[in-house]
Design a protein around this motif. Structure first.
Motif, PDB file in Angstrom:
ATOM      1  N   GLY A  26       0.778  -1.225   0.000  1.00  0.00           N
ATOM      2  CA  GLY A  26       0.000   0.000   0.000  1.00  0.00           C
ATOM      3  C   GLY A  26       0.810   1.277   0.000  1.00  0.00           C
ATOM      4  N   LYS A  27       2.139   1.223  -0.005  1.00  0.00           N
ATOM      5  CA  LYS A  27       2.961   2.426   0.031  1.00  0.00           C
ATOM      6  C   LYS A  27       3.076   3.049  -1.358  1.00  0.00           C
ATOM      7  N   TYR A  28       3.382   4.354  -1.370  1.00  0.00           N
ATOM      8  CA  TYR A  28       3.520   5.105  -2.617  1.00  0.00           C
ATOM      9  C   TYR A  28       4.996   5.237  -2.975  1.00  0.00           C
ATOM     10  N   TYR A  29       5.283   5.067  -4.273  1.00  0.00           N
ATOM     11  CA  TYR A  29       6.642   5.227  -4.788  1.00  0.00           C
ATOM     12  C   TYR A  29       6.587   5.947  -6.124  1.00  0.00           C
ATOM     13  N   GLN A  30       7.700   6.590  -6.453  1.00  0.00           N
ATOM     14  CA  GLN A  30       7.764   7.387  -7.668  1.00  0.00           C
ATOM     15  C   GLN A  30       8.367   6.575  -8.806  1.00  0.00           C
ATOM     16  N   GLY A  31       7.708   6.632  -9.985  1.00  0.00           N
ATOM     17  CA  GLY A  31       8.249   6.050 -11.208  1.00  0.00           C
ATOM     18  C   GLY A  31       8.267   4.545 -11.212  1.00  0.00           C
ATOM     19  N   ARG A  32       8.623   3.986 -12.390  1.00  0.00           N
ATOM     20  CA  ARG A  32       8.794   2.543 -12.524  1.00  0.00           C
ATOM     21  C   ARG A  32       9.977   2.187 -13.426  1.00  0.00           C
ATOM     22  N   GLY A  33      10.818   3.174 -13.727  1.00  0.00           N
ATOM     23  CA  GLY A  33      12.006   2.922 -14.528  1.00  0.00           C
ATOM     24  C   GLY A  33      13.086   2.200 -13.744  1.00  0.00           C
ATOM     25  N   PRO A  34      14.194   1.824 -14.408  1.00  0.00           N
ATOM     26  CA  PRO A  34      15.266   1.066 -13.732  1.00  0.00           C
ATOM     27  C   PRO A  34      15.915   1.809 -12.570  1.00  0.00           C
ATOM     28  N   LYS A  35      15.775   3.132 -12.496  1.00  0.00           N
ATOM     29  CA  LYS A  35      16.369   3.884 -11.399  1.00  0.00           C
ATOM     30  C   LYS A  35      15.315   4.494 -10.473  1.00  0.00           C
ATOM     31  N   SER A  36      14.090   4.045 -10.563  1.00  0.00           N
ATOM     32  CA  SER A  36      13.001   4.634  -9.784  1.00  0.00           C
ATOM     33  C   SER A  36      12.888   3.961  -8.419  1.00  0.00           C
ATOM     34  N   GLN A  37      12.134   4.608  -7.528  1.00  0.00           N
ATOM     35  CA  GLN A  37      11.935   4.068  -6.183  1.00  0.00           C
ATOM     36  C   GLN A  37      11.088   2.805  -6.203  1.00  0.00           C
ATOM     37  N   ALA A  38      10.073   2.769  -7.058  1.00  0.00           N
ATOM     38  CA  ALA A  38       9.247   1.566  -7.142  1.00  0.00           C
ATOM     39  C   ALA A  38      10.049   0.380  -7.654  1.00  0.00           C
ATOM     40  N   TYR A  39      10.974   0.633  -8.593  1.00  0.00           N
ATOM     41  CA  TYR A  39      11.825  -0.436  -9.143  1.00  0.00           C
ATOM     42  C   TYR A  39      12.711  -1.024  -8.048  1.00  0.00           C
ATOM     43  N   PHE A  40      13.333  -0.155  -7.238  1.00  0.00           N
ATOM     44  CA  PHE A  40      14.183  -0.641  -6.153  1.00  0.00           C
ATOM     45  C   PHE A  40      13.358  -1.386  -5.103  1.00  0.00           C
TER      46      PHE A  40
END
Length: 566
Positions: A140-154
């Motif tokens: 349920g947490k929010y993260y920015q972006g989905r690219g290879p260097k984004s927070q959601a990716y990590f």
């Protein structure tokens, strides 16, 4: 030092067609009697013709054995190897446009709907950015972006949460692969993020009494749900609940496309639709997202940490909502806010003047009367002063006054004195579809803040406001009653706090509640933050009414229900 000569030539030690290993082997390699001769002919099983099918093990030569291991590991023979030739050069995970065949529902079983809460402001939990925000459907947490260097990716790589939804486009992706998931099983999540209603659904809200259940199996009525009191925003909750039950305003914000309007209008629209959501995951909503926008636009005049006056907030909110919808400051009726709530009144003002005559006596003079037309969104009603005496039981006397008595301020006959001016008010046709009345209970001076506890009695239905309107035969037949029915009633309650030893506590705190009418069942519901319960029609007036919303009746005369006893 001279080099020691080799005992045997290199050509005699290693066969010409044998692959020389590039790394030293660990352990002693024993000579085997079944090794392949240098010039021997291989049979079908890799043996020499001299073996004649003897029980020799089936092995590959070193080069073929190496390729077999790589193929088993999933590496093609022509794939690039490292400088030692042992392992392939492996980069990051390969981005995919679509899931592999047979894996369309991969990771969807990890989604936990009980942890999803989309009511809070869409900010990345790491960078606090509101740009390109994704919500993890596992935690349920929010993260920015989905690219290879984004927070959601990590987050996907470190924690192993793979399913994310874009909070703006409502598209669901699997990370780190990056492909979009188009499964129908995710439609309920997309609906909760941003509920949408068809026109025929909105028209049935006040006709069909609908009951729904959340994920925990708790029953609730869409439109009559609790609202989180984050700290001290109960003043905010009662106003939003009351406005969400004004049908023209509610229908507008549920059906209109407001994507190109300021955030204040967009967030109010989303909150209204979530209040009426029949497929909610939980039986309450949180106004956090709209509260953050209100605090920003009001320069922290209205916040979630300090309690404010509901009428002050209502006045500010209606005016700024009007401007957010493109309304004009000078042209009346330029937005849905003014078309629903704005009315006009006639204001007569006369100066109070006096001069001394020959006998040094004051003689009042009649000054000229000025007449102006003023527009309003909220009518202010003044209460008579509370008595200062006590009864025989040493308890304060709580007086009662009918609503029609304090409405007489607008009959155009009684004068109000303000400083050196005498004022008279009279409402004008056409009256607005909804009248907002503010019963003024609080007054302040340089020393104290005073509260008037007078109880106002009122009919729940069939309030006739014709005596307070200037007759206009062109717009309305003279002598005909103008009926208004109560829609919402915001009440105040003073609760005394306690004082601990050595610590001075609050002497009195304000508690705000709202009573709204459930039209389908013709019943009343009372809400105080997360607590929602039924209310008796006959006892609505027993509390300190502070703000009321009345709806003008459109049905023919004689078909309305009778007055409820006050």
């Amino acid at each position: 030092m001279a080099k020691r000569p080799a005992e045997e030539p290199l050509e005699e030690t290693i066969p010409a067609n044998s692959p020389a290993p590039k790394k030293s082997r660990v352990g002693k390699v024993e000579e085997e009697s079944y090794s392949t001769p240098l010039n021997g002919n291989l049979g079908t099983n890799g043996h020499t013709a001299a073996d004649n099918g003897a029980n020799a093990p089936d092995i590959l030569d070193p080069a073929n054995e190496k390729h077999g291991e790589l193929e088993e590991a999933g590496v093609h023979q022509d794939q690039e190897l490292d400088e030692d030739g042992d392992e392939p050069i492996v980069g990051g995970p390969i981005r995919q446009d679509a899931p592999a065949e047979g894996y369309t529902d991969l990771y969807l079983d990890t989604i936990d709907r009980s942890l999803l809460d989309f009511d809070f402001e869409k900010l990345c939990s790491v960078t606090l950015s509101n740009i390109n925000v994704y919500a993890c459907l596992v935690c349920g947490k929010y993260y920015q972006g989905r690219g290879p260097k984004s927070q959601a990716y990590f987050h996907a790589l470190e924690v192993g949460h793979h399913v994310y939804i874009n909070m703006e486009t409502k598209k669901v992706y699997v990370l780190p692969e990056g492909y979009e998931v188009k499964s129908k099983s995710l439609d309920d999540i997309k609906y909760v993020v941003d509920p949408t209603f068809a026109k025929e659904d909105v028209t049935k809200l006040d006709k069909d009494a609908k009951t729904a259940w959340d994920l925990s199996g708790r029953k609730y009525m869409p439109g009559f749900v609790g609202m989180n009191n984050i700290k001290a925003n109960d003043y905010f909750n009662v106003v939003i609940n009351a406005l969400a039950h004004v049908p023209p305003l509610r229908n507008f914000f549920m059906l209109e496309d407001l994507s190109n309007t300021p955030q204040l209008a967009q967030r109010f629209s989303i909150l209204v639709r979530k209040i009426w959501n029949p497929r909610a995951f939980k039986a309450h909503v949180s106004p956090h997202e709209l509260l953050q926008e209100v605090a920003l636009r009001s320069n922290k005049r209205f916040t979630l940490t300090e309690q404010s006056d509901p009428v002050d907030f209502l006045s500010w909110f209606l005016n700024h909502l009007h401007l957010s919808l493109g309304g004009s400051k000078t042209k009346p009726g330029s937005s849905i806010i003014q078309r629903v709530f704005q009315g006009q009144m006639q204001v007569e003002s006369q100066l109070i003047t006096a001069r001394a005559d020959a006998g040094d006596r004051l003689r009042f003079e009649d000054a000229a009367v000025k007449t102006e037309i003023s527009r309003f969104l909220i009518l202010t009603l003044d209460l008579p002063p509370a008595p200062l005496f006590q009864d025989e039981l040493d308890k304060n006397i709580i007086p009662q006054v009918p609503l029609t008595t304090i409405l007489s301020k607008y009959d155009g006959i009684r004068a109000q004195e303000r400083l050196n001016t005498r004022l008279r008010y009279r409402l004008l046709h056409p009256l607005p579809p909804f009248l907002v009345m503010h019963i003024k209970r609080f007054s302040a001076n340089k020393f104290v803040h005073e509260r008037n506890p007078t109880i106002v009695t009122f009919p729940v239905r069939s309030l006739d406001v014709a005596p307070y309107v200037q007759p206009n035969p062109v717009l309305y037949p003279p002598g005909e009653p103008i009926w208004y029915d109560l829609v919402a009633n915001i009440t105040h309650e003073a609760v005394r706090g306690t004082r601990d030893e050595g610590v001075e506590g609050e002497r009195e705190r304000k508690v705000w509640r709202v009573q709204v009418r459930e039209r389908a069942r013709d019943e009343w519901v009372e809400a105080q933050d997360l607590y929602v319960q039924g209310a008796e029609t006959q006892t609505l007036f027993t509390k300190e009414s502070y703000c009321q919303i009345w709806e003008r009746r459109r049905e023919p005369k004689g078909k309305g229900k009778g007055k409820a006893k006050a």
